[in-house]
Design an enzyme around this catalytic site. Sequence first.
Site, PDB file in Angstrom:
ATOM      1  N   ASP A  17       7.587  -5.793   7.845  1.00  0.00           N
ATOM      2  CA  ASP A  17       7.449  -5.558   9.285  1.00  0.00           C
ATOM      3  C   ASP A  17       8.767  -5.091   9.894  1.00  0.00           C
ATOM      4  O   ASP A  17       8.818  -4.080  10.592  1.00  0.00           O
ATOM      5  CB  ASP A  17       6.994  -6.842   9.988  1.00  0.00           C
ATOM      6  CG  ASP A  17       5.815  -7.480   9.291  1.00  0.00           C
ATOM      7  OD1 ASP A  17       4.686  -7.100   9.587  1.00  0.00           O
ATOM      8  OD2 ASP A  17       6.059  -8.357   8.440  1.00  0.00           O
ATOM      9  N   GLU A 269       3.793  -2.508   3.088  1.00  0.00           N
ATOM     10  CA  GLU A 269       3.666  -1.207   3.753  1.00  0.00           C
ATOM     11  C   GLU A 269       4.941  -0.375   3.644  1.00  0.00           C
ATOM     12  O   GLU A 269       4.891   0.802   3.302  1.00  0.00           O
ATOM     13  CB  GLU A 269       3.297  -1.411   5.222  1.00  0.00           C
ATOM     14  CG  GLU A 269       3.126  -0.114   5.987  1.00  0.00           C
ATOM     15  CD  GLU A 269       2.558  -0.324   7.388  1.00  0.00           C
ATOM     16  OE1 GLU A 269       1.707  -1.214   7.556  1.00  0.00           O
ATOM     17  OE2 GLU A 269       2.971   0.400   8.310  1.00  0.00           O
TER      18      GLU A 269
END
Length: 374
Positions: A17, A269
């Site tokens: 994140d 991610e």
Amino acid sequence: MTMSWSVFCRVVDNYGDIGVCWRLARQLHLEYDEQVTLWVDDLVAFGHIAPVRADAEEQLLEGVRICHWHAAAQPADDADVVIEAFACELPASQKAAMRARSVTPVWLNLEYLSAEDWVISCHGMASPQGGGLTKYFFFPGFAPGTGGVLAEQRMLAARAAWTTQDRFALLAGLGVARPDITTLSLFAYENSAIADLIGQLRASGEPVNLLVPMGRALPQVAAAIGHGTLTPGQHVQVDALNIYTVPMLPQHRYDQLLWSCDLNFVRGEDSFVRAQHAMHPSVWHIYPQDDAAHEIKLEAFVDRYTRHWPAQDAQVLRAFWLAWNRGALVPGQWALLRALLPQWQGYARTWSARLDALGNLAGNLVKFAKTKLK
């Protein structure tokens, strides 16, 4: 027109994140000359990827104002654009400041990355929030009609200039004695398939370098070779397999590591996107979600990624990725993936070029915000 931006980030996935938010904040400032404040709740995790002070309420790094978003903080930025990254909830103080603003700010919910088709129809969707505010959903993605993925100009230039000599120098700096042999990097969540992979690598008899960055997978690597513990900078050889533990690297050095390996195992991610920009084959360990929602995302990406591949090659990749994410490789699965690497290398270059053609996420955010700011 220069805009002011506030980006809010809660750290859930250790480095993913904040990794995305930091790259975005930095790129908005350095490449688009925007004024950026990054609010983050975990400065310790942030400190693993950038030289931030964990005890500072506010600090400036590479032109970005960084603020500690703790329980007692009362953010109330007068920003043109406010981003709540990955559906984190904006504090009430910030919402009040936004409602009091004479010019309505652009409020964006930067969503998680997904290759699912529905993302295209929801990208840019407006959600009225009361008090004159509207929140817009902004979806990164891999297809036209989405926000694209992060890709800084300086990263693309550095990647283009990266040479075999650079690769050898980087690997030598990590203690790798034979950079000329097949070299893998392994960054993953806890995964019982790690033991299967190491077992099949050893059984293959092929000389292989396995570079393991510090993280949650390291204890399982150590257990798989019966070594107790592994520490940063350590080298252990078992049969023809050379395992090197890699200390925490700043983001640009991790990018270089990905450029220097023949196959990268990545997770989450941020490293997943960077592995695609590396133009090498990769295996994705997706962040697990309830009700196996992560497998739907995984399959959607595989469908898009292998759309132009021969069916047999696509099946090898799909089977390996699913097995890796389900925690168990079947016998012989590494050998099939290993045989795919030469042609996969070409597919990976083509895929990266497709990503570049979508425009980068930061640039697409700037364009979108300008259309909404009145």
